[in-house]
Motif scaffolding. Structure first.
Motif, mmCIF file in Angstrom:
data_model
loop_
_atom_site.group_PDB
_atom_site.id
_atom_site.type_symbol
_atom_site.label_atom_id
_atom_site.label_comp_id
_atom_site.label_asym_id
_atom_site.label_seq_id
_atom_site.Cartn_x
_atom_site.Cartn_y
_atom_site.Cartn_z
ATOM 1 N N GLY A 175 -5.722 -4.573 -1.490
ATOM 2 C CA GLY A 175 -5.506 -3.137 -1.650
ATOM 3 C C GLY A 175 -6.758 -2.390 -2.027
ATOM 4 O O GLY A 175 -6.683 -1.208 -2.401
ATOM 5 N N GLY A 235 0.796 -1.217 0.000
ATOM 6 C CA GLY A 235 0.000 0.000 0.000
ATOM 7 C C GLY A 235 0.830 1.269 0.000
ATOM 8 O O GLY A 235 2.061 1.256 0.053
ATOM 9 N N ARG A 236 0.112 2.392 -0.042
ATOM 10 C CA ARG A 236 0.763 3.705 -0.105
ATOM 11 C C ARG A 236 1.464 4.057 1.199
ATOM 12 O O ARG A 236 2.444 4.813 1.197
ATOM 13 C CB ARG A 236 -0.281 4.775 -0.441
ATOM 14 N N GLU A 237 0.979 3.522 2.312
ATOM 15 C CA GLU A 237 1.615 3.799 3.594
ATOM 16 C C GLU A 237 3.055 3.289 3.600
ATOM 17 O O GLU A 237 3.968 3.987 4.039
ATOM 18 C CB GLU A 237 0.812 3.157 4.719
ATOM 19 N N TRP A 286 -3.763 -3.154 -7.961
ATOM 20 C CA TRP A 286 -4.903 -2.984 -7.062
ATOM 21 C C TRP A 286 -5.803 -1.834 -7.500
ATOM 22 O O TRP A 286 -7.023 -1.891 -7.334
ATOM 23 C CB TRP A 286 -4.422 -2.751 -5.625
ATOM 24 N N ASP A 287 -5.188 -0.776 -8.088
ATOM 25 C CA ASP A 287 -6.003 0.324 -8.610
ATOM 26 C C ASP A 287 -6.873 -0.159 -9.760
ATOM 27 O O ASP A 287 -8.036 0.247 -9.895
ATOM 28 C CB ASP A 287 -5.108 1.478 -9.082
ATOM 29 N N ILE A 317 10.356 -0.024 -3.406
ATOM 30 C CA ILE A 317 9.377 1.017 -3.767
ATOM 31 C C ILE A 317 8.760 0.720 -5.128
ATOM 32 O O ILE A 317 7.539 0.828 -5.311
ATOM 33 C CB ILE A 317 10.044 2.410 -3.751
ATOM 34 N N ILE A 373 4.955 2.734 0.971
ATOM 35 C CA ILE A 373 5.741 3.559 0.041
ATOM 36 C C ILE A 373 6.162 4.857 0.721
ATOM 37 O O ILE A 373 7.310 5.302 0.604
ATOM 38 C CB ILE A 373 4.935 3.847 -1.244
ATOM 39 N N GLY A 374 5.234 5.485 1.445
ATOM 40 C CA GLY A 374 5.550 6.733 2.147
ATOM 41 C C GLY A 374 6.646 6.541 3.177
ATOM 42 O O GLY A 374 7.544 7.389 3.304
ATOM 43 N N LEU A 400 6.278 -2.098 -4.841
ATOM 44 C CA LEU A 400 5.037 -1.647 -4.208
ATOM 45 C C LEU A 400 4.191 -0.816 -5.171
ATOM 46 O O LEU A 400 2.963 -0.936 -5.198
ATOM 47 C CB LEU A 400 5.355 -0.830 -2.958
ATOM 48 N N GLU A 401 4.846 0.031 -5.974
ATOM 49 C CA GLU A 401 4.097 0.841 -6.948
ATOM 50 C C GLU A 401 3.445 -0.039 -8.004
ATOM 51 O O GLU A 401 2.331 0.239 -8.458
ATOM 52 C CB GLU A 401 5.024 1.870 -7.597
ATOM 53 N N LEU A 424 0.420 -1.489 -6.468
ATOM 54 C CA LEU A 424 -0.643 -0.484 -6.384
ATOM 55 C C LEU A 424 -1.366 -0.321 -7.712
ATOM 56 O O LEU A 424 -2.587 -0.144 -7.746
ATOM 57 C CB LEU A 424 -0.059 0.863 -5.947
#
Length: 534
Positions: free
Chosen positions: A376, A200-202, A236-237, A226, A204-205, A229-230, A233
């Motif tokens: 996700g 998830g984005r968490e 999942w998007d 990273i 990645i952050g 993970l992208e 995402l």
């Protein structure tokens, strides 16, 4: 000899006393009174390092701006308003220790950096709580606000943790704290893998926040994590867009399925179909109002009660419209279109007269409220129930069409009206009850739509054009075509909207349908029959 031992003991106490005083939670809290922002941040770390849960109220008050220093003795206290005065409360015991005017206190200032430090410290302090929920929340706070100061406390709590769920979250909290610390490269490499497993984005952050300070030797692994993970995402998007499309498609299916019956059997372009949806939504509103005032304990059953009410009300209105207007206009499609458009305006104005032009509140039962995560994706309960409800209505209607005598007569009239009439089927009554059935299903659609859309006199107008597109694209009168058409258009809309916008997306969908109809004038699934094919 004894005197020498006493001297050494006194010397040891004299050296140890400042250190012991400094580690005393009360002394550390009092030191906040004269500290600047930088010194206060360091003091928060020392306060958290004591591991004393009694200091939690003081830190919470500090974050809320309720921590003051009493001018007469420099003691730091929590305050509570009492008229024009402030009541001083001991930050460790919670006992009231006096009352004085506001001028007798100096507020200890706090900024965003201090609030972040306080959140991190509170997370660390509550990691040792006997309450599982508190420990889980504390681990989550550390996860969201990683700090090297909390690392030892997290590891101490992790060593004592026995609950598998809390322990897993503490492992993740430890990993993000390791990335913020000066631990060796091998420990940080393992921490990168643990954080990446969060997804998830968490995650990645978190990884991007340490990219500027991490060892150069770890940069390739960090960048690879990273990038992975992208990529996840993006998948999942895509899945989320498919779900949104299925959700929209289920709404279109509910709105269009009744139209598919009336349009397919009778050839009627019913512009008042959207108003049947709207009346179904207002039926839900009326049922809920009665339940709220008379039987509040039945509110969770309000939709189950509203379903037959909406079906009967809209079905009766549909029967009246067919017997009073439509039956005189068969074979004259333009007049039918104009007449039903006029009826739609009359129905809208009638609703405005009784209920007003503004939106009406229709509540969600408890079992349709909230959302849950699936990988996700985020799935709301109301949308999920509407999808399941749409599919159940579809199969119920399919069974009615295939297994009942009325469905057999309806299909016979659709395929060859004259032959059906010559076989003794009363086609006018088939038309009337078919129109009533289509209107009733539109009313049921209104019950579902009341949970996700504004209930207003214009509710049906938002769905009538899309419903016609679904019916024409799927094949007039074909239920399977309506299902495939609704889901296809829903998913296509949701994939077009992010790139071209909602309005242009609908225009592109319309253009694509027009081009498709040029190649297949009868839609995806054309009905079979002599009259149909003639």
């Amino acid at each position: 000899m004894l005197m020498r031992l006493i001297s050494l003991l006194i010397l040891f106490i004299s050296f140890a006393a400042p250190s012991m005083a400094q580690s005393d939670p009360g002394s550390l809290i009092n030191a906040l009174g004269k500290a600047n922002f930088k010194q206060a941040e360091a003091l928060i770390g020392e306060i958290a390092a004591t591991g004393d849960p009694k200091i939690v109220p003081a830190l919470e008050a500090f974050a809320e701006g309720d921590l003051y220093m009493r001018k007469e003795d420099g003691q730091v206290v929590i305050t509570k308003a009492a008229g024009s005065n402030l009541v001083a409360i001991d930050p460790l015991t919670g006992a009231a220790i006096g009352e004085a005017p506001k001028a007798a206190f100096t507020k200890i200032k706090v900024n965003n950096n201090l609030r972040r430090a306080i959140r991190s410290a509170l997370g660390g302090l509550t990691l040792l709580s006997p309450d599982k929920a508190v420990r889980m929340q504390a681990a989550q706070q550390v996860l969201q606000s990683p700090s090297a100061e909390n690392l030892e406390l997290v590891e101490a709590a992790l060593a004592k943790e026995t609950d598998p769920q809390v322990k897993a979250r503490m492992e993740e909290a430890r990993a993000v704290s390791v990335l913020a610390s000066d631990r060796p490269a091998d420990a940080k490499r393992a921490a990168i893998e643990t954080v990446a497993s969060l997804g998830g984005r968490e995650a990645i952050g978190i990884l991007m926040s340490v990219s500027s300070t991490i060892d150069e030797s770890l940069k390739p692994e960090l960048d690879a994590a990273i990038a992975g993970l992208e990529g996840q995402l993006l998948l999942w998007d895509g899945a989320q867009n498919v779900w949104y499309g299925v959700s929209l498609g289920s709404v279109l299916l509910l709105a269009a399925i009744g139209l598919a019956i009336t349009f397919g059997v009778m050839g009627i372009i019913n512009m008042a179909h959207g108003e049947m949806v709207m009346i179904g939504a207002y039926s839900t509103f009326v049922v809920q109002q009665i339940i709220r005032t008379e039987y509040p304990g039945l509110f969770d059953w309000s939709l189950a009660i509203a379903l037959p009410v909406a079906f009967l009300v809209t079905g009766a209105i549909g029967l009246i419209i067919e017997r009073g207007v439509i039956r005189f206009l068969y074979g004259r499609p333009l007049e039918t279109l104009l007449a039903t458009w006029g009826i739609s305006l009359i129905l809208q104005q009638t609703i405005r007269t009784f209920f007003g032009p503004t939106n009406q509140e229709v509540g969600n039962p408890s079992w349709m409220s909230g959302a849950f995560a699936l990988g996700g994706m985020t799935i709301t309960w109301n949308r999920l129930w509407i999808v399941l409800f749409s599919i159940s209505i579809f199969f119920a209607l399919l069974a009615l069409m295939k297994k009942s005598a009325f469905g057999l007569q309806m299909r016979a009239v659709t395929q060859n009206r004259r032959m059906a009439s010559s076989m003794g089927i009363r086609t006018p009554w088939v038309d009337a009850f078919t129109f009533a059935l289509g209107s009733g299903i539109a009313g049921i659609a209104g019950v579902a739509l009341s949970q996700i859309d504004n209930v207003s006199p214009n509710l049906g107008q938002a769905y009538i054009i899309d419903s016609f597109m679904v019916v024409v694209f799927g094949g007039v009168g074909n239920l399977w075509g309506t299902l495939v058409g609704a889901l296809s258009l829903g998913i296509l809309n949701k994939f077009l909207e992010p790139s071209v916008g909602a309005v242009l997306g609908k225009i592109l969908v319309l253009v694509l349908i027009i081009l498709f109809i040029q190649k297949r004038p009868r839609g995806l699934f054309a009905l079979k029959g002599r009259a149909v094919e003639a």
